[in-house]
Design an enzyme around this catalytic site. Sequence first.
Site, short mmCIF file in Angstrom:
data_model
loop_
_atom_site.label_atom_id
_atom_site.label_comp_id
_atom_site.label_asym_id
_atom_site.label_seq_id
_atom_site.Cartn_x
_atom_site.Cartn_y
_atom_site.Cartn_z
N HIS A 42 -8.93 10.24 0.84
CA HIS A 42 -8.14 9.72 1.46
C HIS A 42 -8.07 7.58 0.95
O HIS A 42 -9.03 7.37 2.06
CB HIS A 42 -7.65 9.71 2.65
CG HIS A 42 -6.67 9.71 2.62
ND1 HIS A 42 -5.29 11.34 2.54
CD2 HIS A 42 -5.33 8.87 2.74
CE1 HIS A 42 -4.17 10.13 2.84
NE2 HIS A 42 -3.92 9.18 3.85
N ASP A 64 2.79 14.48 11.53
CA ASP A 64 2.49 12.92 10.67
C ASP A 64 3.15 13.32 9.88
O ASP A 64 3.77 12.07 9.23
CB ASP A 64 0.54 13.18 10.04
CG ASP A 64 0.54 11.62 8.94
OD1 ASP A 64 1.28 10.45 9.85
OD2 ASP A 64 0.39 12.27 7.53
N ARG A 76 7.95 5.37 10.15
CA ARG A 76 6.35 4.07 10.24
C ARG A 76 7.35 3.42 9.12
O ARG A 76 7.24 1.98 8.88
CB ARG A 76 5.62 4.63 9.88
CG ARG A 76 5.30 4.77 11.61
CD ARG A 76 3.47 5.18 10.97
NE ARG A 76 2.40 4.71 10.97
CZ ARG A 76 1.26 4.74 10.02
NH1 ARG A 76 1.22 5.91 9.90
NH2 ARG A 76 0.81 4.24 9.74
N SER A 134 -3.10 9.02 11.22
CA SER A 134 -1.84 9.41 10.43
C SER A 134 -3.05 9.95 9.41
O SER A 134 -3.13 11.83 9.04
CB SER A 134 -1.61 7.98 9.71
OG SER A 134 -0.66 8.96 8.28
N LYS A 189 -4.30 14.13 9.18
CA LYS A 189 -3.97 15.11 7.73
C LYS A 189 -5.53 15.99 6.61
O LYS A 189 -5.40 17.09 6.43
CB LYS A 189 -2.93 13.81 6.25
CG LYS A 189 -1.70 13.52 6.84
CD LYS A 189 -1.75 13.35 5.57
CE LYS A 189 -1.59 11.81 5.43
NZ LYS A 189 -1.22 10.73 6.02
#
Length: 434
Positions: free
Chosen positions: A82, A161, A168, A183, A187
């Site tokens: 990620h 999220d 956001r 966040s 996930k």
Amino acid sequence: MRAVDIIAKKRDGDALTREEIDFFIQGFTRGEIPDYQAAAWAMAVYLRGMTNEETIALTLAMAHSGKVLDLSSVAPRVLDKHSSGGVGDKTTIVVAPLIASLGLPVGKMSGRGLGFSGGTLDKLESIPGFRADLDTDAFIAQLRQHGIVVSGQTHDLAPADGKLYALRDVTGTVASLPLIASSIMSKKIAAGAQIIVLDVKVGHGAFMKTDAQATALAELMVQIGRGVGRSVAAIISDMNQPLGDAVGNALEVIEAIETLKGRGPADFAEHCLEVASQMLVLAQAARDEADARAKLGAALADGRALQKFAEWIEGQGGTARVMDDYSLLPRARWVEPIAAPRDGFIAGIDAQAVGLTVMDLGGGRAQKGDAIDYAVGVVFCRKVGAHVTRGEPLFTLHANDRAKFDAARVRLLAAYEFSDTAPPPLPLIHQIIR
Ligand code: URA
């Protein structure tokens, strides 16, 4: 408990308790706390920050706002990577099929564009038919059948999220260490992968502008992941200029496919290999980095990675023929090269300005739910360190609106810094946290 008191407490700089964070996140997920209160709360967190204990509580509250997948029945070890968000970052589109082509399952819950940074799902959705909205059963089925899945938040995986991320994006509350850490890690926890490599970006085109901020974010995320029993490593990588040459959804898909064909830009290809090697080493599927590089090189050279890309895209409903025919992807009406205004070395390309320009062209969202123009963007011909002569093409601009094209041209030229002497090379990787 009342949402307004929790917002005011954070506004005044006090630390929230776990109960308060749970109450807020649960209420927001159920729709009992409206967007305007969640936006005010996010701004209070942005301005006041959170302690590590609050961030961990927020992560767990968001991870448990829906189902937390247990993938052990699908595969003993599922891998994931990620990015914390950058400009031109299409790494997942290369790394996920590359790793999966070696027989290691990749299961990833990904995000959309956020602020000036692009999102993998938006990029993938530029492929006709591609579905990024899989529900949990479809996520697991795709992973089981093809060994690779990349999907967005559903109503059942980390929905808090998903909702907060969209807010956001349009309320100036993206670049916050606790909001980014929670966040990403919520996930990761919800999607069930056991082996996770985090790519934390640092520089002008990243949310973390300094090495100290990036290191703090990386260390906190590694701590959160290990705290819930996952194997986590983090790479801190440079985002002082766009990654690779292409910025813009469909343009980045083309660049990712070219990279899978072994023809990608050198900086982007090297970045993908570094992320993928760290994944193999962390998964103990390679003895060391050299062994990992050899395995990855073979999967690229013999076409296994590209074949896995096709299988993945088709499995998620997309047209894999795009890899042989880029005209199947959206293409902008105006595509024109822009010339260098002077002789000299390129000393800098402000990646954030590039990301914002592509957003203004329509490649990102200004408001929640805005449609994306997949075709627009920029492809750089020369990057930092290169010497150019006046009149030589600097970049190619892709736009669907002439006024936006003209504005983007001016803005992109202003994003360049030129010098008469060769600038020091930009590093690709700043640090690896294992
Ligand atoms: N990526 C995410 O998933 N969340 C963020 O907040 C930033 C990048």
